[in-house]
Write a protein that holds these residues in place. Structure first.
Motif, PDB file in Angstrom:
ATOM      1  N   TYR A  31      36.466  39.218  36.190  1.00 46.51           N
ATOM      2  CA  TYR A  31      35.951  40.546  36.518  1.00 46.51           C
ATOM      3  C   TYR A  31      34.492  40.432  36.920  1.00 46.51           C
ATOM      4  N   ASP A  32      34.147  41.050  38.038  1.00 42.24           N
ATOM      5  CA  ASP A  32      32.770  41.040  38.523  1.00 42.24           C
ATOM      6  C   ASP A  32      32.157  42.417  38.248  1.00 42.24           C
ATOM      7  N   PRO A  60      33.777  34.787  41.903  1.00 42.58           N
ATOM      8  CA  PRO A  60      33.867  34.365  40.498  1.00 42.58           C
ATOM      9  C   PRO A  60      34.220  32.885  40.403  1.00 42.58           C
ATOM     10  N   VAL A  95      31.361  38.411  46.398  1.00 44.35           N
ATOM     11  CA  VAL A  95      32.015  38.336  45.091  1.00 44.35           C
ATOM     12  C   VAL A  95      32.760  37.006  45.011  1.00 44.35           C
ATOM     13  N   SER A 152      30.365  44.537  41.245  1.00 46.20           N
ATOM     14  CA  SER A 152      31.201  45.206  42.246  1.00 46.20           C
ATOM     15  C   SER A 152      32.301  46.056  41.622  1.00 46.20           C
TER      16      SER A 152
END
Length: 538
Positions: free
Chosen positions: A213-214, A207, A205, A217
């Protein structure tokens, strides 16, 4: 959160118009920033995006192509949707060109089949929007107050994360740039499951923005750092896309953590705090299951399962004066200990236990014996902590599981408390090394030992207390010198006649013969016991 078109359609003022969705039924979750009433065809250039347009259509063009362009222009400027009241221009339904263009642009279009005062719609929607904005403002103010207070109090990362979990109802974690978990608040979830394979999951993860916001996940990730020096990430585990309040909460918490890092120059590092929290949790049975402790340790890069464990307590031989920045001194010792463990290739949990002791939970690698590992750790620490900085390293028994670590630590603490009084320079100490001092320390709470010490030394202690004398010290010097009067006088910095005079006064006060071996033995044991009592009470 702004209302959606679906929320608008559910309002009484809209329902009275018998609304019917004719296009973009899959886009009813589009947010509505404002409601705008407009009858002109070239209204698009007056909009800023997010508006829900209300119209009767009386001024719209007849040409189907121009009607299609009207819809396209509304969509291109980011309008939320269009509500058309039937009956004035369009009697029973909208022209096919309008519906087709709306479907092509994915633009929601709703018709009202009954006459409805537009003012009622605008008032109700705008009231809803303003209420939401006020609610968000109040929530923002609450977050500001909470995290300002935490900053002022110098709250630890664990305390900051506890507030984030309480306010969001979601698990939250703080990790360093190596993707090791520094603090974790599970919000009632299984901590072991949250931390399983953490480093691998976290590295996946990444970004591009500082707060993002991912969706894959379900993580809301915020970078933590200040003055251009980032040192960690705050991660809020979300079941759905985070709300604006969640974004503010995460960023405010990250700011508080960054500020705390700037202010803690003379305190423990976050890694030491994280390790110390895990050790304390094991010692106080804060974890419901040993597997949770193992998962938290594994998340900071220290595997505990499947290994023999040995507890170590390290104490400076000189008393730490907290008024003279003793916390910084102990922090330096903890950091030096962690560095020594790394140099010796011994992964370990290292953190302060209190204001005078550093604790180490050492999982022994396969085929590694405790004694060589402890010797190597002690030797490296003496080099790293600096010349002239003396300490004692005390070890408990080797145990097979996390459940027995507490017993090992208690043993190491007892050994350290005794060894620090009269260290003899050995690399490390264990319970068999303490002999009589260790026995007296273990029995220090026994009323019979306390009574013995008072019976042997009571008159002398009372004499020194009443007259401000130092005869108790003279007795200790004499006994520590093996009853060699010449050596004792030299250590006491007294001439021999003056020292002999003090011994005669001691004999009168104690009503004993200091040449008698058994009497001196009893007095020496009583002095050692007295040391245990006084050190424990301090």
């Amino acid at each position: 959160m702004l209302p959606t078109i679906a929320d608008v359609l559910a309002l009484d003022s809209v329902r009275r118009g018998s609304p019917r969705v004719v296009a973009g039924a899959d886009r009813l979750d589009t947010k509505v920033r404002w409601v705008h009433v407009g009858e002109i065809a070239d209204i698009a250039h007056l909009l800023r995006g997010g508006e829900l347009v209300l119209t009767t259509g009386v001024a719209l063009p007849e040409d189907p192509e121009k009607l299609a362009d009207y819809i396209g222009e509304l969509s291109s400027v980011g309008a939320s949707g269009l509500i058309v009241e039937l009956g004035r221009r369009f009697v029973r339904e909208l022209p096919r060109a309008v519906v087709k263009s709306a479907e092509e642009h994915g633009f929601p279009v709703v018709v009202l089949t009954r006459e409805t005062p537009f003012v009622q719609i605008t008032e109700s929607v705008h009231a809803r929007i303003i209420d939401i904005q006020l609610e968000e403002l109040r929530a923002s103010e609450q977050l500001h107050e909470v995290f300002t207070q935490l900053s002022v109090e110098g709250a630890s990362p664990a305390e900051v994360l506890a507030q984030v979990a309480r306010l969001s109802g979601r698990p939250v974690l703080l990790e360093n740039l190596a993707h090791q978990v520094l603090a974790c608040e599970s919000a009632g979830r299984d901590a072991g499951a949250l931390l399983a394979g953490w480093e691998t999951r976290s590295r996946a993860v990444a970004p591009a923005e500082r707060t993002a916001y991912d969706p894959a996940s379900g993580w809301l990730v915020t970078t933590v750092g200040a003055r251009g020096q980032d040192w960690g990430r705050l991660i809020l585990l979300c079941d759905a896309a985070p709300s604006p309040r969640d974004l503010v909460l995460a960023e405010r918490a990250a700011t508080t953590l960054a500020l705390g890092r700037l202010l803690e120059r003379h305190q423990e590092s976050l890694e030491r705090q994280a390790h110390g929290t895990i050790i304390t949790g094991i010692l106080t049975h804060a974890y419901a299951d040993p597997d949770e402790a193992a998962a938290r340790a594994r998340a900071v890069g220290v595997p505990l399962t499947g290994r023999k464990l040995i507890s170590v307590v390290i104490r400076p031989t000189e008393h730490i004066d907290q008024a003279l920045d003793g916390q910084a001194q102990l922090g330096e010792l903890a950091e030096a200990t962690a560095a020594a463990c790394r140099d010796a290739r011994l992964p370990a949990l290292v953190g302060a236990l209190d204001q005078e002791r550093v604790g180490v939970l050492l999982p022994l690698p396969p085929r590694t014996q405790a004694e060589p590992a402890l010797t190597s750790l002690s030797e490296r620490l003496r080099v790293l902590w600096g010349p002239g900085s003396a300490f004692v390293l005390a070890a408990g028994s080797v145990v097979e599981s996390i459940r027995d670590v507490r017993r090992s630590f208690l043993e190491a603490e007892q050994v350290a408390d005794v060894a620090v009084r009269q260290p003899d320079g050995r690399p490390f100490y264990r319970l068999p090394d303490l002999r009589l001092r260790g026995l007296l320390h273990l029995l220090r709470d026994d009323a019979r030992l306390q009574t013995f010490a008072e019976r042997e030394l009571g008159p002398l202690l009372a004499h020194d207390a009443q007259r401000g004398g130092d005869l108790t010290r003279i007795l200790r010097v004499y006994l520590d010198s093996g009853r060699n009067k010449a050596v004792a006088a030299q250590k006491a910095h007294l001439s021999r006649p003056a020292f002999y005079d003090r011994l005669r006064r001691l004999e009168r006060i104690l009503d004993t013969d200091l040449d008698d071996v058994e009497s001196c033995l009893s007095l020496h044991v009583a002095l050692l016991a007295l040391e245990s009592f006084r050190r424990e009470s301090r």
